[in-house]
Design an enzyme around this catalytic site. Structure first.
Site, short mmCIF file in Angstrom:
data_model
loop_
_atom_site.label_atom_id
_atom_site.label_comp_id
_atom_site.label_asym_id
_atom_site.label_seq_id
_atom_site.Cartn_x
_atom_site.Cartn_y
_atom_site.Cartn_z
N HIS A 1 -2.36 3.07 10.72
CA HIS A 1 -3.24 2.23 9.89
C HIS A 1 -4.69 2.24 10.33
O HIS A 1 -5.45 1.35 9.94
CB HIS A 1 -2.77 0.78 9.91
N LYS B 1 -12.69 -10.17 4.19
CA LYS B 1 -11.92 -9.26 5.03
C LYS B 1 -12.20 -9.66 6.48
O LYS B 1 -13.10 -10.47 6.72
CB LYS B 1 -12.35 -7.80 4.81
N ARG B 2 -11.46 -9.12 7.45
CA ARG B 2 -11.77 -9.43 8.84
C ARG B 2 -13.21 -9.05 9.15
O ARG B 2 -13.77 -8.13 8.55
CB ARG B 2 -10.80 -8.69 9.77
N LYS C 1 -16.85 -2.65 9.11
CA LYS C 1 -16.79 -3.11 7.72
C LYS C 1 -18.17 -3.49 7.19
O LYS C 1 -18.38 -3.60 6.00
CB LYS C 1 -15.83 -4.30 7.60
N THR D 1 -6.99 -3.01 1.18
CA THR D 1 -6.08 -3.42 0.11
C THR D 1 -6.72 -4.53 -0.72
O THR D 1 -6.39 -4.69 -1.89
CB THR D 1 -4.73 -3.91 0.69
N LYS E 1 -6.89 -5.44 -4.92
CA LYS E 1 -6.66 -6.76 -5.53
C LYS E 1 -7.81 -7.13 -6.45
O LYS E 1 -7.60 -7.67 -7.54
CB LYS E 1 -6.49 -7.83 -4.43
C1 26V Z 1 -4.14 -3.55 15.56
C2 26V Z 1 -4.13 -4.03 16.80
C3 26V Z 1 -4.59 -3.14 17.84
C4 26V Z 1 -4.03 -3.59 19.11
C5 26V Z 1 -4.37 -5.02 19.33
C6 26V Z 1 -3.68 -5.88 18.35
C7 26V Z 1 -3.70 -5.31 17.04
C8 26V Z 1 -3.25 -6.08 16.01
C9 26V Z 1 -3.26 -5.59 14.76
C10 26V Z 1 -3.71 -4.35 14.55
C11 26V Z 1 -3.67 -3.86 13.19
C12 26V Z 1 -4.99 -3.48 12.76
C13 26V Z 1 -4.82 -2.40 11.87
C14 26V Z 1 -4.97 -2.86 10.47
O1 26V Z 1 -4.80 -3.98 10.03
N1 26V Z 1 -5.31 -1.89 9.73
C15 26V Z 1 -5.55 -2.06 8.35
O2 26V Z 1 -4.35 -1.74 7.69
C16 26V Z 1 -4.48 -1.93 6.30
C17 26V Z 1 -3.12 -1.66 5.70
O3 26V Z 1 -2.80 -0.31 5.84
C18 26V Z 1 -5.55 -1.02 5.76
O4 26V Z 1 -5.70 -1.28 4.40
C19 26V Z 1 -6.87 -1.26 6.47
O5 26V Z 1 -7.83 -0.31 6.05
C20 26V Z 1 -6.66 -1.14 7.95
O6 26V Z 1 -7.85 -1.50 8.63
#
Ligand code: 26V
Length: 853
Positions: A397, A588-589, A594, A698, A702
């Site tokens: 992701h 968004k975050r 971003k 995403t 929406k």
């Molecule tokens: C990553 C990490 C990295 C390690 C530390 C804890 C942690 C917790 C969550 C995440 C997930 C981040 C990745 C994420 O949310 N990616 C997003 O995924 C979406 C669904 O595929 C995508 O639409 C976004 O572009 C992408 O940033």
């Protein structure tokens, strides 16, 4: 541990009950009692029937009379009543799955950002009207009860919400799926602002009761940690290894219903909670060390205590690795021991299940399955590896190198010694294959090794997932291509055909039907029913874009959604959404890539144009800018940017020279619940990440599906949105990914853009000179310094193009008929972004799990 299961006849039709089995001799429960075999019946589907059930729940479940009940009592009673209507379907789904043993998906995800459950359950059962009527008879407004629900915020952002959309789609498509994850006691923090700065509060989502969950402490799994490994010779004379762990916790499953949309299917989401093991506790209690026993309990319960609020920079925290192993070990044990029949031939496992790895967070499941198969089930290593490779697939992701998880060998070896040995062996055999193919190309070997040597010896979880997974997918076309070409090129060369793309999607049930009832009704009136489970049918709306009357109605829906948002924000935060404004939304975050700062620079630019007298306030297109964004608590720059947005907001909102034509709103604590109100009201969707950085996005989907136009870069799924809705209905700006790379390679100097663009200079100078900080010239030093000196994500390089595109947006908005036409076409052409389609892609190309019934 009370694990004995019902082992009587599986049929539960009424006919089989004609000759009831005799009472068991031991006086235990008569499981063959006719009533036990009859299908669980749903409560009567009528207003009166509902009212009876609801009052019964209120009186007997909640223990209060209607006249004495609080809104929370009523909400809890309602939730429990509604789940009764789903119960028969849930039990029937489980029974059939047990009977058919059809191949299914086990979705492994550390996050599920579910949003409120009540509305979705009512929609799935088609009970909304009956319930609203029944409650009205009791003098209760259903809206008040809906508002009472605290959403389970068990995720950070896109990845967690995607998991929730996917399980919704699988249930709706009748595909067997069990979602596995963690029942965090505290989900994503509640964001508040103090003097414009983010302050985090704990999210006590369980405090008022959790009516949607079903705990099963009797089905707990043990999960072990630490200790050492031993080798021994088994009775057949074979050399084997066993893990002697140092400590153990219990994983207690909490089940949640995942109802399909009006199709009679209810899948299961199983989230694990950690509690201290009885054995462990008792031993210490008995030794008389009460304090130590309590401490150990606290220690065990810490594992599922809180969601890590970082969503891009892994911190390598021990507790996080504990969480990851905790939930995958419990899930694999649950699946093998409780879901599979006892006599299951494990070599057939890939025909029965696919474990989908939602990013690297659950990847420790790979060595765990190997450990179970080899050490516990006694399979040969090669047999176990063949099975394992057939049972996993991996979704990546991200593209940010710093977001790729690695775990230090020191930590992994300490917490999971056997798993580290297994990873080493997987790596050894993998690198042997690489050598066979490419010879002793040491550079390549070092590049591809699952074990990195620098800066410290560590395990690259994405590589482990790639080696073990039958498929590896990115989440949008551009992302998947960059994954193949830039992030994992050696692996793409080594494993032709392993890499694939599945573009993300969103569930139209929640994000169109529930969030935007006005638009949904208009759509149904125009093209009939059926679109909600076949979203490509929105294409049939295209001709309506040319219909003046339809356009007027479409605009009226948007206006009503804005009024609804106004009401929500007034009540929630005491702010108002100005009438007649374009609603320009960036939710968004908060992350530098971003580029919320670019959005801020645009607002400041508009502000400066008026304040300098270049543009009369009356000539500005009235715009309300809405931000929603949480920053990771330890991400200083992100928090400084939040502070800046709030500061710019209070200056702009209070400057009379603007005559109320610009307004900035930043409601704190953006979450799924707020998204459902904000997105349907938006006119303009801001998707302005640096090209090549946003894997998919995403939110972008929406907005398009709710009739907002996008201003966006050529990044993530924006690329596909633009291709589908048409260039003329999308405001594209900014560098393309190869241009970004070229500029970075040539040496990017942000200050040169500042020097050469007077409008940009004036905007940055306004921040630096204290215009937004009551004259304090240093309040935003960090943001200004970062932009001028580093600007890792090239905001200044894209500034001019962004402003030019925004000026075009203003011009386009002036022609409301044309704007509406484009908005309708955005809706009509975005059916591709249904998560049902994403699921179809996974099913056809990765999972091979057809619908079951
Ligand atoms: C990553 C990490 C990295 C390690 C530390 C804890 C942690 C917790 C969550 C995440 C997930 C981040 C990745 C994420 O949310 N990616 C997003 O995924 C979406 C669904 O595929 C995508 O639409 C976004 O572009 C992408 O940033």
């Amino acid at each position: 541990m009370g694990r004995d299961r019902y082992r009587g006849p599986v049929a539960n039709s009424v006919e089989t009950t004609e000759t009831p089995a005799p009472e068991p001799a031991d006086g235990g429960p008569n499981r063959s009692h006719p009533l036990a075999l009859a299908p669980v019946s749903s409560p009567p589907v009528s207003v009166d029937g509902f009212v009876r059930e609801f009052l019964r729940e209120l009186n007997f479940g909640q223990g209060v009379a209607l006249s004495a009940s609080t809104v929370n009592d009523q909400y809890l009673a309602l939730a429990r009543t509604v789940r009764h209507y789903l119960m028969a379907r849930w039990l029937e789904t489980m029974r059939r799955q047990k009977e058919t043993q059809a191949k299914g998906v086990a979705y492994l995800s550390a996050e599920y950002l579910l949003g409120r459950q009540l509305g979705n359950a009512l929609l799935a059962t088609d009970l909304t009207d009956i319930v609203a009527d029944g409650l009205a008879q009791c003098g209760i407004d259903i809206a008040d009860l809906r508002a009472q629900e605290v959403e389970p915020g068990l995720g950070n952002g896109g990845l967690g919400r995607l998991a929730a959309c996917f399980v919704d789609s699988l249930a709706t498509m009748s595909v067997p799926c069990i979602g596995y994850g963690i029942r965090y006691e505290f989900g994503i923090f509640r964001q508040t602002f103090v003097d414009g700065r983010q302050v985090e509060q704990p999210d006590s989502w369980l405090a008022l009761g959790a009516p949607w969950e079903f705990p099963h402490p009797d089905s707990a799994q043990e999960v072990s940690f630490g200790g050492h490994t031993e080798t021994y010779t088994d009775s057949d004379g074979a050399e084997r290894t066993r893990w002697v762990p140092a400590w153990t916790v219990q994983a207690v499953p909490y089940n949640y219903m995942v109802p399909g949309y009006q199709n009679g299917r209810v899948n299961t989401l199983r989230l694990w909670r950690s509690v201290a093991t009885e054995r462990f506790d008792l031993r210490i209690f008995n030794s008389g060390d009460y304090e130590e026993a309590v401490r150990s309990q606290t220690f065990a319960e810490n594992i599922s205590k809180v969601l890590y609020p970082e969503d891009s920079t892994p911190q390598g925290k021990e507790l996080r690795l504990q969480q990851q192993y905790f939930f995958v070990a419990a899930s694999i044990a649950d699946f093998l021991e409780d879901v599979l029949p006892e006599d299951f031939d494990l070599t057939k496992l890939p025909e029965r299940i696919i474990f989908q790895l939602n990013d690297t967070h659950p990847v420790i499941a790979v060595p765990e399955l190997m450990r179970v198969l080899v050490d516990e089930k006694g399979l040969a290593w090669d047999t176990a590896w063949e099975i394992t490779k057939g049972c996993f697939a991996y979704t990546c992701h991200t593209l940010l190198p710093e977001a790729l998880e690695v775990w230090s060998v020191e930590l992994l070896g300490r917490l999971l010694p056997r798993h580290l040995e297994i990873i080493y062996r997987i790596n050894e055999e993998f690198l042997e294959e690489v050598r066979e193919r490419f010879g002793d190309d040491e550079l390549r070997i070092r590049r591809m090794s699952i074990i990195a040597e620098h800066p410290e010896r560590s395990v690259r979880m994405a590589y482990l997932a790639t080696v073990a997974g039958s498929k590896v997918n990115g989440v949008a076309e551009l992302h998947s291509q960059l994954l193949r070409d830039k992030v994992l090129p050696d692996f793409n060369e080594f494993y032709p055909g392993k890499f694939t793309n599945v573009t993300n999607g969103i569930t139209p049930r929640r994000f169109v039907r529930l969030a935007n009832p006005g638009l949904s009704e208009l759509i149904t009136e125009s093209i009939g029913v059926g679109w909600l489970t076949d979203l490509e049918r929105l294409r049939e709306l295209e001709p309506f874009a040319a219909d003046e009357e339809f356009r007027a109605r479409f605009r009226e829906v948007k206006a009503a959604n804005k009024r609804r948002l106004h009401a929500v924000l007034t009540e929630r935060d005491g702010v108002s959404v100005s009438d007649g404004h374009m609603l320009d939304v960036m939710v968004k975050r908060l992350h530098e890539y971003k580029r919320q700062t670019l959005k801020v620079l645009h607002i400041i630019t508009q502000y400066n144009r008026v304040v300098s007298g270049e543009v009369a306030a009356a000539d500005l297109t009235p715009r309300t800018f809405i931000f929603g964004a949480k920053a990771a608590p330890g991400y200083k720059m992100a928090k400084d940017i939040i502070h800046l947005i709030n500061a710019v907001g209070s200056t702009v909102n209070n400057d009379e020279r603007l005559e109320g034509r610009l307004k900035v709103i930043f409601p704190p604590n953006y979450n799924v619940t707020l998204a459902e109100k904000v997105i349907p009201a938006a006119d303009l969707s801001e998707q302005i990440s640096l090209a090549g950085k946003e894997a998919s996005g995403t939110g972008n989907m929406k907005f398009a599906l709710n009739g907002a136009l996008t201003i966006g870069t050529d990044d993530g799924a924006n690329v596909e949105i633009r291709q589908l809705v048409g260039d003329e209905n999308f405001f594209l700006f900014g560098m393309l990914e190869p241009e970004v790379e070229a500029l970075q390679a040539a040496g990017y100097v942000p200050s040169s853009y500042y020097e050469s663009n007077p409008e940009l200079r004036r905007a940055i100078d306004a921040i630096a000179s204290g215009v937004f900080s009551g004259g304090d010239r240093h309040m935003f030093d960090s943001v200004v310094g970062n932009l001028l000196q580093e600007d890792r994500f090239l905001a200044l390089a894209d500034y001019a193009a962004y402003i030019e595109a925004q000026d075009k947006v203003d011009a386009a908005y002036a022609d409301q008929e044309e704007w509406t036409r484009a908005a309708i076409l955005n809706v009509a052409r975005s059916g591709f972004f249904s998560s049902d389609r994403s699921m179809r892609d996974y099913i056809d190309r990765i999972w091979h799990t057809p619908p079951a019934f």
